[in-house]
Design a protein around this motif. Structure first.
Motif, PDB file in Angstrom:
ATOM      1  N   SER A   1       0.831  -1.211   0.000  1.00  0.00           N
ATOM      2  CA  SER A   1       0.000   0.000   0.000  1.00  0.00           C
ATOM      3  C   SER A   1       0.863   1.258   0.000  1.00  0.00           C
ATOM      4  O   SER A   1       0.565   2.233  -0.699  1.00  0.00           O
ATOM      5  CB  SER A   1      -0.931   0.000   1.213  1.00  0.00           C
ATOM      6  OG  SER A   1      -0.190  -0.062   2.413  1.00  0.00           O
ATOM      7  N   ASP A   2       1.966   1.250   0.768  1.00  0.00           N
ATOM      8  CA  ASP A   2       2.847   2.417   0.795  1.00  0.00           C
ATOM      9  C   ASP A   2       3.542   2.625  -0.554  1.00  0.00           C
ATOM     10  O   ASP A   2       3.751   3.759  -0.993  1.00  0.00           O
ATOM     11  CB  ASP A   2       3.894   2.267   1.895  1.00  0.00           C
ATOM     12  CG  ASP A   2       3.307   2.447   3.285  1.00  0.00           C
ATOM     13  OD1 ASP A   2       2.218   3.042   3.386  1.00  0.00           O
ATOM     14  OD2 ASP A   2       3.930   1.981   4.263  1.00  0.00           O
ATOM     15  N   ILE A   3       3.915   1.528  -1.198  1.00  0.00           N
ATOM     16  CA  ILE A   3       4.541   1.636  -2.511  1.00  0.00           C
ATOM     17  C   ILE A   3       3.561   2.218  -3.525  1.00  0.00           C
ATOM     18  O   ILE A   3       3.914   3.085  -4.336  1.00  0.00           O
ATOM     19  CB  ILE A   3       5.056   0.259  -2.974  1.00  0.00           C
ATOM     20  CG1 ILE A   3       6.200  -0.208  -2.063  1.00  0.00           C
ATOM     21  CG2 ILE A   3       5.518   0.306  -4.428  1.00  0.00           C
ATOM     22  CD1 ILE A   3       6.693  -1.601  -2.363  1.00  0.00           C
ATOM     23  N   CYS A   4       2.309   1.758  -3.477  1.00  0.00           N
ATOM     24  CA  CYS A   4       1.293   2.288  -4.388  1.00  0.00           C
ATOM     25  C   CYS A   4       1.091   3.788  -4.168  1.00  0.00           C
ATOM     26  O   CYS A   4       0.978   4.561  -5.128  1.00  0.00           O
ATOM     27  CB  CYS A   4      -0.024   1.550  -4.203  1.00  0.00           C
ATOM     28  SG  CYS A   4      -0.015  -0.165  -4.779  1.00  0.00           S
ATOM     29  N   LYS A   5       1.078   4.218  -2.910  1.00  0.00           N
ATOM     30  CA  LYS A   5       0.913   5.637  -2.617  1.00  0.00           C
ATOM     31  C   LYS A   5       2.093   6.447  -3.152  1.00  0.00           C
ATOM     32  O   LYS A   5       1.921   7.552  -3.667  1.00  0.00           O
ATOM     33  CB  LYS A   5       0.783   5.837  -1.107  1.00  0.00           C
ATOM     34  CG  LYS A   5      -0.490   5.268  -0.514  1.00  0.00           C
ATOM     35  CD  LYS A   5      -0.501   5.416   1.003  1.00  0.00           C
ATOM     36  CE  LYS A   5      -1.726   4.778   1.619  1.00  0.00           C
ATOM     37  NZ  LYS A   5      -1.728   4.882   3.099  1.00  0.00           N
ATOM     38  N   ALA A   6       3.305   5.882  -3.037  1.00  0.00           N
ATOM     39  CA  ALA A   6       4.500   6.611  -3.438  1.00  0.00           C
ATOM     40  C   ALA A   6       4.590   6.785  -4.951  1.00  0.00           C
ATOM     41  O   ALA A   6       5.130   7.791  -5.432  1.00  0.00           O
ATOM     42  CB  ALA A   6       5.747   5.893  -2.920  1.00  0.00           C
ATOM     43  N   VAL A   7       4.093   5.826  -5.707  1.00  0.00           N
ATOM     44  CA  VAL A   7       4.256   5.877  -7.170  1.00  0.00           C
ATOM     45  C   VAL A   7       3.022   6.436  -7.880  1.00  0.00           C
ATOM     46  O   VAL A   7       3.050   6.628  -9.097  1.00  0.00           O
ATOM     47  CB  VAL A   7       4.580   4.478  -7.735  1.00  0.00           C
ATOM     48  CG1 VAL A   7       5.867   3.940  -7.130  1.00  0.00           C
ATOM     49  CG2 VAL A   7       3.431   3.505  -7.515  1.00  0.00           C
ATOM     50  N   THR A   8       1.947   6.695  -7.142  1.00  0.00           N
ATOM     51  CA  THR A   8       0.734   7.228  -7.761  1.00  0.00           C
ATOM     52  C   THR A   8       0.841   8.746  -7.874  1.00  0.00           C
ATOM     53  O   THR A   8       0.961   9.444  -6.868  1.00  0.00           O
ATOM     54  CB  THR A   8      -0.514   6.874  -6.933  1.00  0.00           C
ATOM     55  OG1 THR A   8      -0.611   5.456  -6.820  1.00  0.00           O
ATOM     56  CG2 THR A   8      -1.771   7.414  -7.594  1.00  0.00           C
ATOM     57  N   PRO A   9       0.818   9.281  -9.082  1.00  0.00           N
ATOM     58  CA  PRO A   9       0.957  10.735  -9.253  1.00  0.00           C
ATOM     59  C   PRO A   9      -0.315  11.457  -8.815  1.00  0.00           C
ATOM     60  O   PRO A   9      -1.388  10.852  -8.707  1.00  0.00           O
ATOM     61  CB  PRO A   9       1.195  10.885 -10.763  1.00  0.00           C
ATOM     62  CG  PRO A   9       0.499   9.699 -11.360  1.00  0.00           C
ATOM     63  CD  PRO A   9       0.673   8.582 -10.372  1.00  0.00           C
ATOM     64  N   PRO A  10      -0.227  12.763  -8.566  1.00  0.00           N
ATOM     65  CA  PRO A  10      -1.434  13.535  -8.241  1.00  0.00           C
ATOM     66  C   PRO A  10      -2.450  13.453  -9.374  1.00  0.00           C
ATOM     67  O   PRO A  10      -2.087  13.341 -10.551  1.00  0.00           O
ATOM     68  CB  PRO A  10      -0.907  14.965  -8.062  1.00  0.00           C
ATOM     69  CG  PRO A  10       0.558  14.810  -7.801  1.00  0.00           C
ATOM     70  CD  PRO A  10       0.992  13.588  -8.553  1.00  0.00           C
TER      71      PRO A  10
END
Length: 233
Positions: free
Chosen positions: A35-44
């Protein structure tokens, strides 16, 4: 009052299990949750303020002049289980080529018997198995938006077309529904035999996401590294 929404600045929410999977990083750093990885790579998410709801956004994708060039080679598999007899089409993403085949979607031609006989490989490239939405197929624009960058990044990919979709012929009375796991299960089994070193990943959209969920919940023999299920499309 937050005026950013009027400018298309959308809020992104992440929902996941209370104890998400932890992954080991290649750089040797401490494990991170998926979940943290997904948050980090998801652009605004900056949307066009004129397309202020889902209906307009869907409409725009249909009328906007755009094309994502993904090329396929198709093979028709015969169902191994007599309970679900018939054929189903799997489209494999391949490098660009010239040519077309009447009766198939654009940039899609069939494998010759000789070429398909040599399709196996010992490489360890990651491979993405894709399931489309209701009445869709490998030709859908939302699906090609996913496959183009994946393939260009060095992955292999294929699309399992539900029976009768993507201009495939209906060869039996068995079609598909959310619990139609049989074609997916046979494809994964075949991929494991032909590409024994490839880690298998899967993504499903809409109805395909429901099929993929059932593959993981009711079938034990289907082994894949990770599954992404997207029910929003």
């Amino acid at each position: 009052m937050d005026l950013s929404s009027f400018l298309g600045h959308a809020k992104t929410n992440f929902h996941h299990h209370s104890t998400p999977v932890s992954l080991t990083l290649k750089d040797g750093g401490p494990p991170q949750s998926l979940s943290d990885i997904c948050k980090a790579v998801t652009p605004p998410c900056h949307l066009n303020p004129l397309l202020f709801n889902g209906h307009l956004q869907t409409f725009w994708t249909a009328v906007k002049s755009q094309d994502i060039l993904v090329y396929y080679k198709r093979h028709l598999f015969s169902a191994e289980d007599p309970a679900y007899r018939g054929t189903f089409a799997v489209d494999f993403v391949v490098p660009p080529y010239n040519g077309a085949e009447e009766g198939l979607p654009p940039r899609t031609t069939s494998y010759s018997a000789e070429d398909f006989a040599d399709i196996g490989s010992e490489d360890s490239k990651p491979m993405l198995i894709t399931l489309h939405g209701l009445s869709g197929g490998s030709h859908e624009i939302y699906l090609r938006h996913v496959l183009e960058p994946i393939f260009n990044a060095g992955w292999e990919a294929c699309v399992i077309n539900s029976r009768g979709c993507a201009m495939s012929k209906i060869t039996s009375s068995v079609l598909y529904n959310a619990r139609a796991t049989w074609d997916m299960r046979q494809t994964v089994k075949w991929l494991r035999q032909k590409f024994p070193n490839r880690p298998l990943f899967a993504i499903g959209f809409s109805l395909g996401a429901n099929i993929l969920t059932n593959v993981r919940t009711i079938v034990d023999e289907v082994e894949m590294e990770y599954i992404v299920i997207d029910t929003r499309i």
